[in-house]
Write a protein that holds these residues in place. Sequence first.
Motif, PDB file in Angstrom:
ATOM      1  N   LEU A  97       0.810  -1.216   0.000  1.00 52.73           N
ATOM      2  CA  LEU A  97       0.000   0.000   0.000  1.00 52.73           C
ATOM      3  C   LEU A  97       0.846   1.270   0.000  1.00 52.73           C
ATOM      4  O   LEU A  97       0.293   2.371  -0.024  1.00 52.73           O
ATOM      5  N   LYS A  98       2.191   1.092   0.063  1.00 50.37           N
ATOM      6  CA  LYS A  98       3.101   2.242   0.172  1.00 50.37           C
ATOM      7  C   LYS A  98       2.741   3.113   1.376  1.00 50.37           C
ATOM      8  O   LYS A  98       2.816   4.348   1.329  1.00 50.37           O
ATOM      9  N   MET A 158      15.916  -7.100   3.469  1.00 52.11           N
ATOM     10  CA  MET A 158      15.672  -6.200   2.349  1.00 52.11           C
ATOM     11  C   MET A 158      14.631  -5.137   2.704  1.00 52.11           C
ATOM     12  O   MET A 158      14.814  -3.955   2.416  1.00 52.11           O
ATOM     13  N   ARG A 159      13.556  -5.555   3.365  1.00 49.89           N
ATOM     14  CA  ARG A 159      12.501  -4.605   3.730  1.00 49.89           C
ATOM     15  C   ARG A 159      13.030  -3.546   4.714  1.00 49.89           C
ATOM     16  O   ARG A 159      12.678  -2.371   4.626  1.00 49.89           O
ATOM     17  N   ALA A 160      13.867  -3.968   5.652  1.00 52.49           N
ATOM     18  CA  ALA A 160      14.403  -3.023   6.629  1.00 52.49           C
ATOM     19  C   ALA A 160      15.267  -1.959   5.956  1.00 52.49           C
ATOM     20  O   ALA A 160      15.348  -0.824   6.429  1.00 52.49           O
ATOM     21  N   ARG A 161      15.914  -2.321   4.847  1.00 50.22           N
ATOM     22  CA  ARG A 161      16.741  -1.352   4.111  1.00 50.22           C
ATOM     23  C   ARG A 161      15.899  -0.478   3.189  1.00 50.22           C
ATOM     24  O   ARG A 161      16.147   0.721   3.064  1.00 50.22           O
ATOM     25  N   ALA A 162      14.899  -1.078   2.543  1.00 45.65           N
ATOM     26  CA  ALA A 162      14.191  -0.381   1.474  1.00 45.65           C
ATOM     27  C   ALA A 162      12.921   0.326   1.918  1.00 45.65           C
ATOM     28  O   ALA A 162      12.533   1.325   1.300  1.00 45.65           O
ATOM     29  N   VAL A 187      13.574  -3.370  12.203  1.00 45.92           N
ATOM     30  CA  VAL A 187      13.540  -4.789  12.557  1.00 45.92           C
ATOM     31  C   VAL A 187      14.648  -5.077  13.557  1.00 45.92           C
ATOM     32  O   VAL A 187      15.812  -4.759  13.311  1.00 45.92           O
ATOM     33  N   SER A 188      14.274  -5.671  14.692  1.00 46.07           N
ATOM     34  CA  SER A 188      15.241  -6.032  15.740  1.00 46.07           C
ATOM     35  C   SER A 188      15.030  -7.492  16.132  1.00 46.07           C
ATOM     36  O   SER A 188      13.904  -7.995  16.073  1.00 46.07           O
TER      37      SER A 188
END
Length: 239
Positions: A134-135, A160-164, A170-171
């Motif tokens: 949904l951005k 990847m999601r944590a970077r992008a 994310v921990s």
Amino acid sequence: MKRLTWRIATLTEDCRETASARTLVFDVPGWPGHLAGQHVDVRLTAPDGYTTQRSYSIASARDGNRVDLTVQPVEDREVSPYLTDALKVGEPCELRGPVGGWFVWRPGPAPVTLIAGGSGVVPLMAMIRTRHRLKSQTPFRLLYSVRSPDDVIYADELRMRARADRGLDVSYVYTRRAPSEAVREPGRLTVADVNTHAWPPQFQPSTYVCGPTSFVETVADILVALGHDARTIRTERFG
């Protein structure tokens, strides 16, 4: 309320997430769509007519007739070992759903804390994927308690999601073996972990906790002790 019916689902893809966890991608004709956090019932039928069923959280964001499930085998159970080790691409099974209306994320401005124990990350991943699809700019924090780096489900995608994805943190808390670069020693999730990695209560976050029963109860108690409104804490447990 419209009655839920059993639908024939066909396995179209699969992926090994860890040594034991498998993601199954189903095509479900006529699928009505789902909310992030909902689950389905899976029913298996033997040649002699014997049936057995089990509930599994949906791992995917809403996407047409696609429904992803991520399953870990459970000892002394019939459905999960079949899904993780026996069901082949192209073969059918029955799904009924979507089920559930409490443990769901509906996009809004309130920051979101996700706290997962083991495979409890599955419905929370559906929320992360829905946010991405949904951005959404809603701030998300995932705190993931897992035995070791080898047991992290969706490890590559979470990295990847944590970077992008801007606004997603994310921990990890490793309970048995931590990677060499980890600062925290292995051990169970503590008040300090939640206090450090979850949104503070003054931010009025929506909080979702999923995992084994004892884990969920412990985390919920910690959140309340830290000052979170119990009405903003939604839990899903298994085992």
